[in-house]
Design a protein around this motif. Structure first.
Motif, PDB file in Angstrom:
ATOM      1  N   ASP A  95      15.846  57.670  52.889  1.00  5.62           N
ATOM      2  CA  ASP A  95      14.580  57.357  52.222  1.00  5.62           C
ATOM      3  C   ASP A  95      14.695  57.531  50.716  1.00  5.62           C
ATOM      4  OD1 ASP A  95      13.223  56.777  54.563  1.00  5.62           O
ATOM      5  OD2 ASP A  95      12.229  58.731  54.704  1.00  5.62           O
ATOM      6  N   ILE A  96      13.847  56.827  50.016  1.00  2.00           N
ATOM      7  CA  ILE A  96      13.704  56.990  48.567  1.00  2.00           C
ATOM      8  C   ILE A  96      12.282  57.488  48.326  1.00  2.00           C
ATOM      9  CG2 ILE A  96      13.595  55.813  46.343  1.00  2.00           C
ATOM     10  CD1 ILE A  96      15.743  53.886  47.466  1.00  2.00           C
ATOM     11  N   ILE A  97      12.182  58.618  47.646  1.00  2.19           N
ATOM     12  CA  ILE A  97      10.889  59.221  47.318  1.00  2.19           C
ATOM     13  C   ILE A  97      10.694  59.097  45.812  1.00  2.19           C
ATOM     14  CG2 ILE A  97       9.494  61.322  47.376  1.00  2.19           C
ATOM     15  CD1 ILE A  97      10.328  60.361  50.171  1.00  2.19           C
ATOM     16  N   GLU A  98       9.524  58.641  45.431  1.00  6.93           N
ATOM     17  CA  GLU A  98       9.189  58.561  44.015  1.00  6.93           C
ATOM     18  C   GLU A  98       7.748  59.027  43.842  1.00  6.93           C
ATOM     19  OE1 GLU A  98       9.818  55.549  40.265  1.00  6.93           O
ATOM     20  OE2 GLU A  98       9.828  54.718  42.275  1.00  6.93           O
ATOM     21  N   ILE A  99       7.532  59.813  42.805  1.00  6.36           N
ATOM     22  CA  ILE A  99       6.175  60.271  42.497  1.00  6.36           C
ATOM     23  C   ILE A  99       5.773  59.620  41.178  1.00  6.36           C
ATOM     24  CG2 ILE A  99       4.694  62.256  42.020  1.00  6.36           C
ATOM     25  CD1 ILE A  99       6.639  63.923  43.776  1.00  6.36           C
ATOM     26  N   VAL A 132      17.254  60.505  49.516  1.00  6.73           N
ATOM     27  CA  VAL A 132      17.542  61.544  50.513  1.00  6.73           C
ATOM     28  C   VAL A 132      18.898  61.251  51.163  1.00  6.73           C
ATOM     29  CG1 VAL A 132      16.707  62.795  52.529  1.00  6.73           C
ATOM     30  CG2 VAL A 132      15.054  61.769  50.931  1.00  6.73           C
ATOM     31  N   PRO A 133      19.892  62.143  50.937  1.00  9.73           N
ATOM     32  CA  PRO A 133      21.221  61.899  51.513  1.00  9.73           C
ATOM     33  C   PRO A 133      21.273  62.183  53.024  1.00  9.73           C
ATOM     34  CG  PRO A 133      21.246  63.861  50.116  1.00  9.73           C
ATOM     35  CD  PRO A 133      19.860  63.320  50.078  1.00  9.73           C
ATOM     36  N   GLU A 134      22.339  61.738  53.634  1.00  9.22           N
ATOM     37  CA  GLU A 134      22.547  61.974  55.061  1.00  9.22           C
ATOM     38  C   GLU A 134      22.573  63.478  55.338  1.00  9.22           C
ATOM     39  OE1 GLU A 134      25.915  61.007  58.427  1.00  9.22           O
ATOM     40  OE2 GLU A 134      25.760  59.689  56.689  1.00  9.22           O
TER      41      GLU A 134
END
Length: 182
Positions: A95-99, A132-134
């Motif tokens: 996943d890619i998280i961005e705020i 988020v890495p493995e």
């Protein structure tokens, strides 16, 4: 006859001791491998959890599956090995998280977070973008007030193997908040 009573009493005492030892061993095994209890300190998961809530933490699920988005988990505190934190999984591996502007985006989509307070603003610190890495997850506290929660915004993604269990049931207080966590 008196000797028979002593032998019988001794035998009965040994049976009681065996039963108590067996019960203690079973309790330790259950607490170590199946579930634990968690006592909430602080307000980092407010409004979902409140100070002094008591929860059952399911450990056995961690042996068979990885945490999923939305799960409330207990983890070893990355910044203090003597502490545990309780947080919500927001992102899983890949996943890619961005705020941005106080809102959380998951894989470029605004994350719908019904569990945070109305009008909550998610603050950022040094970073606002994470991949988020493995073998890792991204966790946040539900309380998004500035400084209210030590979570992945401060210490980054956390290894899945630092998660101690999934909190899924509040057993105290006995009021309208009693029951399965959402």
């Amino acid at each position: 006859m008196d000797e028979d009573k002593k032998k019988k009493a001794k035998k009965e005492a040994m049976e009681w001791i065996k039963s108590i030892v067996f019960a203690i061993v079973v309790a330790i095994l259950i607490k170590t491998f199946i579930f634990n209890t968690t006592y909430v300190l602080g307000s980092s998961m407010y409004p979902t959890l409140q100070e002094r809530d008591r929860l059952f933490t399911n450990k056995i699920t961690m042996y068979f599956s990885k945490p999923d988005r939305g799960d409330i988990v207990v983890l070893k505190a990355p910044d203090n090995p003597d502490k545990d934190y309780i947080k919500r999984v927001v992102g899983i591996e890949g996943d890619i998280i961005e705020i941005k502007n106080g809102s959380v985006y998951l894989n470029e989509q605004l994350l719908e977070e019904k569990y945070i307070g109305e009008g909550a603003y998610t603050h950022t610190y040094d970073k606002s973008y994470w991949e988020v890495p493995e073998g890792y997850v991204f966790v946040l506290g539900d309380n998004r007030e500035e400084g209210a929660s030590k979570d992945s915004r401060s210490f980054g993604c956390i290894p899945v193997d630092t998660i101690k269990g999934k909190a899924d049931f509040r057993y105290f207080p006995f009021n309208d908040r009693f029951g399965k966590l959402k």
